[in-house]
Design an enzyme around this catalytic site. Structure first.
Site, mmCIF file in Angstrom:
data_model
loop_
_atom_site.group_PDB
_atom_site.id
_atom_site.type_symbol
_atom_site.label_atom_id
_atom_site.label_comp_id
_atom_site.label_asym_id
_atom_site.label_seq_id
_atom_site.Cartn_x
_atom_site.Cartn_y
_atom_site.Cartn_z
ATOM 1 N N HIS A 374 2.344 0.177 3.600
ATOM 2 C CA HIS A 374 1.572 1.387 3.265
ATOM 3 C C HIS A 374 0.653 1.174 2.071
ATOM 4 C CE1 HIS A 374 3.576 4.402 5.866
ATOM 5 N NE2 HIS A 374 4.685 3.715 5.660
ATOM 6 N N LYS A 565 -4.223 16.587 -2.692
ATOM 7 C CA LYS A 565 -3.449 15.356 -2.524
ATOM 8 C C LYS A 565 -3.020 14.888 -3.902
ATOM 9 C CE LYS A 565 -6.915 13.556 -0.296
ATOM 10 N NZ LYS A 565 -6.537 12.831 0.900
ATOM 11 N N ARG A 566 -2.213 13.842 -3.927
ATOM 12 C CA ARG A 566 -1.785 13.301 -5.221
ATOM 13 C C ARG A 566 -3.016 12.988 -6.080
ATOM 14 N NH1 ARG A 566 -0.303 7.843 -5.936
ATOM 15 N NH2 ARG A 566 -0.497 7.658 -3.673
ATOM 16 N N LYS A 571 -8.251 8.102 -5.310
ATOM 17 C CA LYS A 571 -8.513 9.216 -4.396
ATOM 18 C C LYS A 571 -9.753 10.000 -4.814
ATOM 19 C CE LYS A 571 -3.666 9.614 -2.968
ATOM 20 N NZ LYS A 571 -3.772 9.344 -1.532
ATOM 21 N N THR A 673 -2.572 11.229 6.037
ATOM 22 C CA THR A 673 -2.095 12.168 7.055
ATOM 23 C C THR A 673 -2.668 13.558 6.809
ATOM 24 O OG1 THR A 673 -0.062 12.486 5.754
ATOM 25 C CG2 THR A 673 0.043 10.941 7.598
ATOM 26 N N LYS A 677 -3.997 16.587 9.487
ATOM 27 C CA LYS A 677 -3.556 17.987 9.490
ATOM 28 C C LYS A 677 -4.756 18.931 9.436
ATOM 29 C CE LYS A 677 0.410 16.434 6.842
ATOM 30 N NZ LYS A 677 0.885 16.231 5.470
#
Length: 837
Positions: A374, A565-566, A571, A673, A677
């Site tokens: 991952h 998200k985190r 990111k 993911t 969604k």
């Protein structure tokens, strides 16, 4: 074209409880029974928490019956089973999910209504299981749902953390961490199994002996013992035919306390040792900034591995006299490298405890284990110092060294005299402090290694571990992630789920590819109108949540631009903030009004020790405070940060999202993911060419997604050639120069003008490792295209419907079917559920 099928809706209504033995009166009796005899309370005197517990225990009765039936079925057929090892399971709340999958949701609502109790209030009484943090744990939870729904014989294994990551408060714009003691009241979903506790050895030393045949016979001596006590959580598939188990372990001391220490009169020391043992499963992700934290994390990983393998072997030996069939009856899957010690532990069990010859044990180990990677970020690749491993797990370090010796001999036979390749492929990283590379251990000890998106697998093969791919190309494969449509569409977005079912039937619940039948309705005016009403209802609910938690009033008619998200530099929440500042400056300095009003919604947690990520949260809140209070903006831009992001909050945000931000630097996000969604619920993606976002584009169509920015190879070439110079963009583009200067000016922090200067310096003078400025111009242009598209509600709605219709690939059912067929070699033990029941 009509979007309704009344005859099918009537059939659904008439059959909705057909496979559930309980009636409303019977369910009411069960709830009252548990209130009285499990909780010792009269129903009318139960608190909100006790109401939830009574209802959950009533539902658990149905789960346990089916769980026992499922295990009986497995015992009778002796199928090959998969055992999924993960340090995280982000389950979210279980009551509503269990009711939905048992198809008892309407029954429960009816029963509570008759008792004068609000259904949603009971749902709110549940604490979320804090067994995970982010995408890794949420993926594992989706996989468990799919395994059960598809009737696959599979177990999840993890740790029973008493405290989750943390609860997040925002105080004056800063993240504040509070303990997340989710088990303070216990959990009605957990069944403790003390009779199946596992003894786990730690520390000690190696006695170097010789056996009767004159062979080297190392003996692990003088270990300290801890005990892993299993707690089983039933995982029900849709339709309730299969209920598998997630088994999570709590650490306990080997006895009440060390009696020798107690007898010597040091009572406090004896108690301290007991407390130290039980600390092991207390907290998810202890800080690794200090040696004690690293040791605790290593012990956590070994506790999971040791208990799981002991449990697997115990089950196997009940019906098999030898280990000859072990790999044909047992599949063990490593969800990232955290459980990679399973390689050494399985070898230890086979060689030390069952006297298997090394070669035979190694063949069994490789055939049994499989591994999902991952992680692409170099700093996130797990390594353990040799000195720490030698202290905590001396026998396992011996085994790892022997595995490495034999493996490097194999490599040398293929590439003689290639010492550099040997150095790269070794399980041991040489240097001032030697370390074991857990990625290499997982690769060598398993028969399959998969990435979680097509791009990710390609990067794994060409950049992360190219030597291993050249040696074993047949080991590498792609299994693109997926999410369960039961949780993330049927449950999270019931209005949309009802619209879909009334239009094309309910088969999509267990076969998401059936959503393709929605495509003809994308331009149907009646369906579009119904779709827009559903979305507006979801957005109206979210506006109330935003006001309740942030005291910011927003309009449901605005474009909801969501980045949840985190919080992490790769990111690129910072990139989003940069373009927000750009839009704000265009309004107040250039007088340019944005085409549509927009609400920028952020949420996510920063790791407690991650200073830069926590500063980015402060930046988001500071920018929001200035923009939201500026009368010149007239509400056309709003910025909010929703605190304490978790599964239940995501279930409220996802259905209300117009634009989903997936803007990581290309080549850093393995898959994602969240992107799935959002698209599944009709959000349009703005994203980079990264992770599974590329595959979403391939499925939904390039015209129904907004991609921008550099691609992986372009970034690699710029980095390798040293051709990226952030100040070039700063001097060339006055808009970039203007927004960057705000970080040094104090515009968003007048009380402390230098607070965000670190961003200015990091981006312009320290290399900007995440290529913010290289992608910023493209990002701004693409955001303008998003705004123009949103001005056309009919065209936007058509794109949104097509996103929903074309996301069938991203069901976790599809992913599990591929794992089962191509890696685990397992098959369903029951027929798929009838989604129309």
């Amino acid at each position: 074209m009509s979007n309704r099928r009344p005859e099918q809706q009537a059939r659904l209504t008439s059959k909705k409880h057909s496979d559930v033995a309980l009636t409303v009166p019977a369910f009411l009796d069960t709830i009252r029974y548990h209130a009285r005899y499990s909780l010792g309370k009269r129903w009318g005197l139960c608190s909100g928490r006790e109401l939830f517990t009574a209802v959950a225990l009533a539902v658990r009765d149905a789960l346990i019956d089916r769980m026992l039936e499922t295990e009986d079925r497995y015992q009778q057929t002796d199928p090959k089973r998969v055992h999924y090892l993960s340090m995280e399971y982000l389950l979210g709340r279980s009551l509503k999910n269990n009711l939905s999958n048992l198809r008892m949701l309407d029954l429960c609502r009816d029963a509570l209504r008759k008792m004068g109790v609000d259904f949603e209030e009971v749902m709110e009484g549940e604490c979320e299981a804090a067994l995970g943090n982010g995408g890794l744990g949420r993926l594992a939870a989706c996989f468990l749902d799919s395994l059960a729904t598809m009737g696959m014989p599979g177990y999840g294994y993890g740790l029973n953390y008493e405290y989750g990551l943390f609860k997040q408060d925002i105080d004056n714009g800063y993240q504040k961490e509070k303990p997340d003691n989710w088990l303070i009241h216990g959990s009605p979903w957990q069944i403790e199994r003390p009779d199946e506790a596992c003894i786990v050895p730690l520390y000690g030393r190696i006695e170097h002996g010789i056996d009767r045949a004159g062979q080297y016979n190392p003996m692990w001596m003088d270990w300290k013992i801890i005990v892993g006590v299993p707690h089983d959580m039933p995982i029900v598939g849709f339709g309730g035919q299969t209920v598998n188990v997630l088994r999570v372990y709590s650490a306990r001391s080997s006895a009440e306390f060390d009696m020798q220490i107690f007898n010597e009169g040091d009572y406090l020391k004896a108690v301290e040792q007991q407390i130290a043992s039980e600390t092991i499963s207390k907290v998810l992700y202890p800080s690794d900034l200090v040696e004690a934290g690293r040791e605790l994390r290593l012990v956590q990983e070994y506790l999971l591995v040791a208990c799981t393998l002991r449990d697997i072997v115990r089950r196997y030996e009940k019906s098999h006299a030898t280990f000859d069939q072990f790999a044909s009856k047992v599949a063990i899957h490593l969800n990232d490298t955290h459980p990679a010690l399973a390689v050494a532990e399985l070898m230890r069990i086979l060689v030390d405890e069952h006297a298997q010859p090394w070669e035979k044990a190694w063949e069994t180990t490789q055939a049994t284990l499989s591994y999902t990677n991952h992680t692409l970020m170099p700093e996130a690749l797990e390594k353990w110092s040799v000195s720490l491993l030698e202290y905590v797990l001396p026998r396992h370090l011996q085994i790892i060294y022997e595995v490495n010796h034999r493996f490097l001999a194999q490599v040398a036979s293929v590439w003689p005299d290639d010492h550099e390749r040997l150095r790269r492929m070794s399980l041991i990283e040489e240097g001032e402090q030697k370390a074991v590379r857990m990625v290499n251990l997982a690769l060598v000890g398993s028969h399959s290694t998969n990435g979680v998106s097509a791009l990710h697998t390609q990067i794994v093969k060409t950049s992360l571990v190219p030597d291993f791919y050249q040696l074993w190309p047949e080991k590498f494969n792609t299994k693109t992630n997926g999410v369960t449509p039961r949780r993330w569409l049927l449950q999270a977005n019931p209005l949309l789920a009802d619209l879909i079912t009334s239009t094309i039937g309910s088969d999509w619940i267990t076969d998401l590819g059936k959503l393709r039948a929605l495509e003809p309705y994308a331009q149907d005016p009646d369906f579009q109108q119904a779709f827009m009403m559903v979305r507006r209802s979801s957005k109206t609910l979210l506006t109330q949540i935003i006001y309740d938690r942030c005291r910011v009033a927003v309009s449901p008619d605005a474009l909801f631009d969501v980045h949840v998200k985190r919080i992490h530099e790769y990111k690129r929440q910072l990139l989003n903030v940069m373009q927000i500042i750009h839009q704000y400056l265009r309004m107040i300095q250039d007088g340019i009004t944005p085409p549509v009003p927009r609400v920028y919604i952020f949420a996510g947690k920063a790791a407690p020790g991650y200073w830069a990520a926590k500063q980015i949260i402060k930046l988001i809140t500071s920018v929001g405070q200035v923009i939201n209070a500026d009368p010149r903006v007239q509400g056309l831009i709003k910025v909010v940060f929703l605190p304490d992001y978790r599964v239940s909050l995501a279930e409220q945000i996802v259905p209300a999202t117009d634009v989903s931000e997936q803007i990581s630097m290309a080549g850093t996000e393995a898959s994602g993911t969240g992107n799935m969604k959002f698209a599944m619920n009709g959000a349009l993606t703005i994203g980079t060419h990264d992770g599974a976002t590329i595959e979403i584009m391939d499925e939904v169509g390039q015209e129904n997604i907004f991609l921008f920015g550099l691609q992986v190879e372009e970034i690699r070439q710029m980095r390798a050639g040293g051709s990226y110079h952030p100040r070039t963009y700063y001097h060339r583009n006055p808009d970039i120069r203007r927004l960057m200067d705000t970080f040094a000016s104090g515009l968003f922090c007048p009380d402390e003008p230098s607070r965000f200067r670190w961003i200015y310096e990091s981006v312009l003078d320290r290399g900007d490792p995440y290529f913010h400025l290289a992608d910023l111009e493209s990002y701004i242009e693409t955001q303008e295209r998003v705004a123009q598209a949103f001005k056309d509600p009919v065209g936007w709605t058509c794109k949104a419907i097509l996103n929903v219709a074309r996301t069938g690939k991203f069901s976790s059912d599809r992913a599990i079917a591929e794992y089962a067929r191509e890696i685990w070699n397992i098959k369903p033990s029951s027929s798929p559920p009838d989604a129309t029941g």
